[in-house]
Design an enzyme around this catalytic site. Structure first.
Site, PDB file in Angstrom:
ATOM      1  N   GLU A 103     -48.251  24.953  77.160  1.00 32.34           N
ATOM      2  CA  GLU A 103     -49.316  25.072  78.156  1.00 32.34           C
ATOM      3  C   GLU A 103     -50.705  25.039  77.500  1.00 32.34           C
ATOM      4  OE1 GLU A 103     -48.358  28.629  80.355  1.00 32.34           O
ATOM      5  OE2 GLU A 103     -46.856  27.585  81.551  1.00 32.34           O
ATOM      6  N   GLU A 248     -39.883  25.851  82.807  1.00 32.97           N
ATOM      7  CA  GLU A 248     -39.826  27.268  83.149  1.00 32.97           C
ATOM      8  C   GLU A 248     -39.974  27.436  84.651  1.00 32.97           C
ATOM      9  OE1 GLU A 248     -42.481  29.849  80.948  1.00 32.97           O
ATOM     10  OE2 GLU A 248     -42.445  28.515  79.206  1.00 32.97           O
TER      11      GLU A 248
END
Length: 433
Positions: A103, A248
């Site tokens: 990220e 995720e």
């Protein structure tokens, strides 16, 4: 959206003060029929234990390594040789992906990795090619769902954020050119966490929410709408056939009033930071969940887990709440342990003041392997063998510390990211109808 799910796997986060031994975790994965695992690093013991397990692996390169890998292809070659090639050839680990960063475009990072993520990605790919394994091991960059947005609030308005648009397309083209997937992390819980007015039902998959219509498509949950926003963003930029990995997804079970067992089970069966995952730190299922991968019809617990002695550190009955050391001691304990279960609406949110203090003391005591000195809060604490757990509030007993093998760089006594086995690695190929 038309999607084909090609596998369900788990995230294995090793950053915990007392991680389960890797052999216990691998056994847990296999017992629960999980055949894919995503790591956040390339821990030696973890990868060695995954050898010959048959489990497909995505290894991770942390963000703090991006600068060194971006500046030197030799550094990337050394990393790939040590953490990928060696494990494939010597330990028969089925490494299939290398996650470069995690990220990196999160808005909270304030652009810290804008200059390093793409050069690092290219150097790692070059290293895989030089090692002769680029056909079996693909690079990817796990992205948060905030890298894309919608101009009209609907999935069809999806595109990448304007300030990173050009860089995102460079990365996506590179992934496409090298037969690599786009990886995204999608968490409906976060929307509920940051917006008190977010419609709760829209976070789940049971179809009870008021739907959103976008052309010929109707969306009854946030995940589908969010996923299709990405699909539209890829399609309108010429990459509609790029495979997508949902790296995720899940729901935490504590740390916030909406992070609880009921919502977590509802979310996962229909399909905070410390409380993601379907297992507790010691490998116990948090709730009944049928993944369709076990004969029992539910996930099973880890076997052979060894605990420390059954004793806890609590506040002395004779200690006064007015003692000036109370606030200092509680702040110290919570600062070095974990008191996130004491918040409003959490599993231990109904404890009284003495219960809160005892919980904090015990958390610190257990994190420090029940050392006597860890229960020496001045005139306030004592060790007891009577379990102080109340209702849903679990006063933990820590598992025995794991010190790792010869190749491990693990350090104990430092509170890190917990073991989080969540049903998260969903491989999907996509198209928009």
């Amino acid at each position: 959206m038309c999607g084909v799910v090609s596998g369900i796997g788990a995230n294995w986060g090793t950053q915990a003060s007392h991680p389960l031994p890797p052999d216990s975790v691998v056994s847990l994965l296999r017992q629960n029929g999980i055949q894919k695992v995503k790591l956040f690093d390339a821990d030696y013991d973890t990868l060695t234990t995954l050898g010959k397990s048959g489990i497909e692996v995505m290894v991770g390169i942390p963000n703090d390594m991006l600068a060194s890998l971006a500046s030197s292809v030799k550094a990337a070659e050394k990393w790939v040789s040590k953490n990928v090639s060696a494990h494939i050839s010597s330990n028969n680990v089925k490494i299939r992906y290398v996650a470069v960063g995690n990220e990196p475009f999160l808005e909270t990072y304030n652009g810290s990795f804008l200059r390093t993520i793409f050069p690092a990605l290219k150097n790692v790919q070059s290293a895989l090619i030089k090692a002769g394994i680029s056909n079996q091991v693909k690079v990817t960059v796990p992205q948060n769902a905030d890298v894309y947005e919608s101009s009209n609030g609907l999935p069809s308005g999806g595109d990448f954020r304007s300030e990173i648009h050009d860089l995102m397309l460079q990365i996506i083209k590179f992934l496409s050119d090298n037969g690599a997937p786009f990886t995204v992390n999608i968490y409906p819980f976060i929307s509920l966490y940051i917006d008190a007015n977010f419609p709760v039902d829209y976070a789940f998959f049971d179809g009870n929410a008021s739907p959103i219509t976008d052309g010929s498509l109707t969306y009854y949950n946030m995940f589908d709408a969010n996923y299709d926003t990405l699909a539209w963003a890829l399609q309108k930029n010429g990459f509609g056939n790029l495979p997508i990995i949902v790296g995720e997804i899940g729901w935490p079970t504590d740390g916030d009033q909406n992070a609880n067992l009921v919502y977590a089970q509802k979310f996962n069966q229909g399909n905070f930071e410390r409380h993601w995952g379907i297992f507790t730190f010691d490998g116990i299922p948090k709730y009944q969940l049928n993944l369709g991968t076990t004969n029992s019809g539910s996930v099973v617990a880890a076997k052979g887990v060894h605990y420390l002695e059954r004793k806890w550190c609590v506040m002395r009955p004779s200690a006064s709440l007015d003692d000036p050391q109370v606030a200092l001691s509680m702040s110290y304990a919570c600062g070095l342990a974990d008191c996130t279960s004491l918040g409003y609406g959490t599993s231990c949110g109904n404890l009284d003041a003495r219960g809160n203090i005892s919980y904090a003391f015990n958390s610190y005591y257990q994190r420090n392997n029940q050392l006597d000195v860890a229960c020496k809060f001045p005139n306030l604490s004592m060790i007891t063998k009577t379990n102080p757990s109340v209702g849903s509030c679990r006063f933990e007993i820590m598992i025995e510390p794991y010190y790792g093998g010869a190749g491990s760089e693990r350090r104990l006594g430092i509170l890190q990211r917990p073991l989080s086995l969540a049903v998260v690695l969903v491989l999907v190929s996509q198209s928009i109808m």
